[in-house]
Design a protein around this motif. Structure first.
Motif, PDB file in Angstrom:
ATOM      1  N   TYR A 188       0.832  -1.203   0.000  1.00  0.00           N
ATOM      2  CA  TYR A 188       0.000   0.000   0.000  1.00  0.00           C
ATOM      3  C   TYR A 188       0.865   1.252   0.000  1.00  0.00           C
ATOM      4  CZ  TYR A 188      -4.266  -2.703   0.716  1.00  0.00           C
ATOM      5  OH  TYR A 188      -5.313  -3.559   0.560  1.00  0.00           O
ATOM      6  N   GLN A 207      -9.745  10.817  -1.838  1.00  0.00           N
ATOM      7  CA  GLN A 207     -11.187  10.550  -1.814  1.00  0.00           C
ATOM      8  C   GLN A 207     -11.467   9.202  -1.135  1.00  0.00           C
ATOM      9  OE1 GLN A 207     -13.793  12.317  -3.660  1.00  0.00           O
ATOM     10  NE2 GLN A 207     -12.292  13.981  -3.824  1.00  0.00           N
ATOM     11  N   ASP A 208     -12.505   9.150  -0.325  1.00  0.00           N
ATOM     12  CA  ASP A 208     -12.885   7.885   0.324  1.00  0.00           C
ATOM     13  C   ASP A 208     -13.098   6.774  -0.707  1.00  0.00           C
ATOM     14  OD1 ASP A 208     -12.780   9.134   2.709  1.00  0.00           O
ATOM     15  OD2 ASP A 208     -14.922   8.977   3.176  1.00  0.00           O
ATOM     16  N   GLY A 209     -13.778   7.111  -1.783  1.00  0.00           N
ATOM     17  CA  GLY A 209     -14.120   6.116  -2.798  1.00  0.00           C
ATOM     18  C   GLY A 209     -12.881   5.460  -3.393  1.00  0.00           C
ATOM     19  N   TRP A 210     -11.892   6.279  -3.681  1.00  0.00           N
ATOM     20  CA  TRP A 210     -10.651   5.740  -4.261  1.00  0.00           C
ATOM     21  C   TRP A 210      -9.968   4.811  -3.261  1.00  0.00           C
ATOM     22  CZ3 TRP A 210      -5.448   5.573  -3.232  1.00  0.00           C
ATOM     23  CH2 TRP A 210      -4.629   5.175  -4.293  1.00  0.00           C
ATOM     24  N   LYS A 212     -11.275   3.155  -0.778  1.00  0.00           N
ATOM     25  CA  LYS A 212     -12.015   1.911  -0.576  1.00  0.00           C
ATOM     26  C   LYS A 212     -11.800   0.954  -1.746  1.00  0.00           C
ATOM     27  CE  LYS A 212     -16.057  -0.422   0.694  1.00  0.00           C
ATOM     28  NZ  LYS A 212     -17.514  -0.452   0.600  1.00  0.00           N
ATOM     29  N   LYS A 213     -11.791   1.521  -2.951  1.00  0.00           N
ATOM     30  CA  LYS A 213     -11.643   0.679  -4.132  1.00  0.00           C
ATOM     31  C   LYS A 213     -10.265   0.024  -4.186  1.00  0.00           C
ATOM     32  CE  LYS A 213     -11.973   0.943  -9.114  1.00  0.00           C
ATOM     33  NZ  LYS A 213     -11.660   1.977 -10.108  1.00  0.00           N
ATOM     34  N   ARG A 214      -9.233   0.805  -3.879  1.00  0.00           N
ATOM     35  CA  ARG A 214      -7.878   0.282  -4.024  1.00  0.00           C
ATOM     36  C   ARG A 214      -7.348  -0.394  -2.767  1.00  0.00           C
ATOM     37  NH1 ARG A 214      -5.433   2.234  -8.737  1.00  0.00           N
ATOM     38  NH2 ARG A 214      -3.896   0.641  -8.201  1.00  0.00           N
ATOM     39  N   THR A 216      -9.538  -1.553  -0.050  1.00  0.00           N
ATOM     40  CA  THR A 216     -10.664  -2.215   0.642  1.00  0.00           C
ATOM     41  C   THR A 216     -11.095  -1.415   1.880  1.00  0.00           C
ATOM     42  OG1 THR A 216      -9.587  -3.703   2.260  1.00  0.00           O
ATOM     43  CG2 THR A 216      -9.631  -4.435  -0.040  1.00  0.00           C
TER      44      THR A 216
END
Length: 421
Positions: A188, A207-210, A212-214, A216
């Motif tokens: 990571y 961004q939270d979304g990024w 979470k996607k990369r 988990t």
DNA sequence: TCTGGGGTCCTAGGACCC
DNA sequence: TCTGGGGTCCTAGGACCC
């Protein structure tokens, strides 16, 4: 608020408790089999000795710099760890023993001045056990870890650091290298650095979304915790293990089946003991053996064998029988074996065992024998009573190399120090 | 000569169920 | 032209921790 209390250079500190003459000298502790450096005093770190360095590679350097070297003494470290934890327990209603040398304390609801309290914790552990600790305090576990880092690495802080205001947290994160963050490992940190993230502060700008996607939800939780949103709970009762492994490298490589049988029987015995200690049974057993992968010019061999057990068990005798069956299935002549291991898998609690219709083992009898065996060994010492397959006689070549072992000062009658009057 | 040991959690994908 | 919806269990692989 959470406190993270971490023992400084724990194994080295344990050795120093009974050897105050080593207090200003470089000291290192080796891994099992006297293999690698796994603990270093500050003086040893200052000499540039690296974590994980194979000891044989720097043997001359250690001698030249008069570094005190110890084999691992887990009887000593485990016992001192218990004492530290029991002292820490007096400072909080909620203690989480996170590892042999670390614990989280939930300070919520305590009406104390945090910095003063942290000082008191540190002083009490030092006085009671003789182990120096660092105390980091923060509004989440991950921030307590960050604080602990500043407590330990910045000398002026003298082992204490409290992150109790947004401004302080902001400042702390801006100077905190991303790869030092709890939960961010090698992969990571490489990913994040490729995105220009160098510090913990950079990380929380993503961004939270990024994330979470990369990375988990695990990565996202770390981010939230750094932002001050607590999402990691205190774990007050350690849960039963889902897998139990006992494996060792041999003191000397082995070619014959017989010593391998003794080793595997011994590891199966340890697994059975661990299972009984946590009141559970194994439904599956795995045995593995392999040669020394570092020896490029020697023929290599590596295999494992998994046995599904007809009925889950924690009987030493039964586990040994299956373990030896597995070993014989994978053993091949003509190789120099360096390591073997036994894993207990498919672990179930003792009150949820499914019996087998055609079970021919007298389980009540095994249980009774194991109970007696444990009672005797607990009173008179490990392996006072053992299964013959483990081998008899001392000086077994497959056993661990432990040439620099210190006495078990606190757990063995013969090793208790005597004070001259 | 010589290189440690023991764990956890999460996700994706496949197989299967009704 | 068009072919449902909702779920579980298992495994392998990948990440992490001390």
């Amino acid at each position: 608020m959470f406190a993270l209390v971490d023992c400084n250079n724990f194994y080295v500190s344990c050795e120093r408790v009974f050897r105050p003459d080593l207090n200003d000298r470089p000291v290192v502790v080796l891994s099992n089999n006297d293999g690698c450096i796994i603990a270093r005093s500050n003086e040893a770190k200052a000499l540039g000795i690296k974590m994980g360095e194979p000891a044989f590679k720097i043997a001359d350097f250690l001698r030249q710099n008069r570094v005190a070297v110890f084999s691992s003494n887990y009887a000593l470290y485990g016992d001192l760890s218990h004492r530290v934890m029991s002292t820490l327990g007096r400072f909080t209603p909620e203690l989480e023993v996170y590892s042999i040398d670390e614990a989280f304390l939930n300070l919520a609801g305590l009406s104390v001045r945090l910095e003063e309290y942290a000082w008191k914790i540190r002083a009490t552990v030092l006085k009671n056990i003789g182990i120096p600790v660092s105390v980091g305090v923060g509004p989440t576990k991950v921030l307590a870890k960050v604080a602990n880092h500043y407590a330990k690495k910045v000398p002026e802080n003298q082992g204490i650091y409290v992150l109790d205001s947004p401004a302080k947290i902001d400042e702390a994160l801006k100077f905190f290298a991303i790869d030092e963050v709890w939960g961010i490992g090698r992969q990571y940190s490489r990913l994040l650095k490729s995105r220009g993230v160098e510090t913990a502060w950079d990380f929380i700008q993503l961004q939270d979304g990024w994330v979470k996607k990369r990375m988990t939800v695990v990565g996202l939780r770390v981010k939230k915790e750094l932002e001050g949103v607590s999402c990691l709970e205190m774990k007050l009762v350690p849960s039963a293990k889902k897998a139990i492994c006992t494996s060792r490298s041999f003191g000397e490589s082995q070619t014959e089946l017989e010593p391998l049988r003794e080793a595997v029987a011994t590891y199966a015995t340890r697994c059975a003991e661990k299972l009984r200690r946590q009141h559970s049974y194994a439904g599956m057993l795995m045995v593995f053996i392999h040669t020394n992968g570092f020896k490029r010019n020697e023929p290599q061999y590596e295999r494992n064998f998994v046995c599904k057990l007809p009925t889950p068990t924690n009987s030493t005798m039964e586990l040994i029988r299956y373990a030896l069956f597995a070993l014989e299935a994978i053993y091949r002549k003509g190789y120099r074996y360096k390591k073997a291991g036994v894993l207990a898998l498919d672990i179930v609690s003792e009150n949820q065992v499914q019996g087998a219709l055609f079970d021919r083992v007298d389980r009540a009898k095994h249980t009774a024998v194991m109970k007696t065996l444990d009672a005797i060994n607990s009173k008179y010492g490990r392996d006072t009573l053992k299964i013959a397959a483990q081998g008899i006689g001392e000086n077994k070549k497959w056993k661990l190399r432990q040439e620099k072992l210190s006495p078990s000062y606190t757990t063995k009658w013969d090793d208790i120090i005597t004070v001259r009057v």
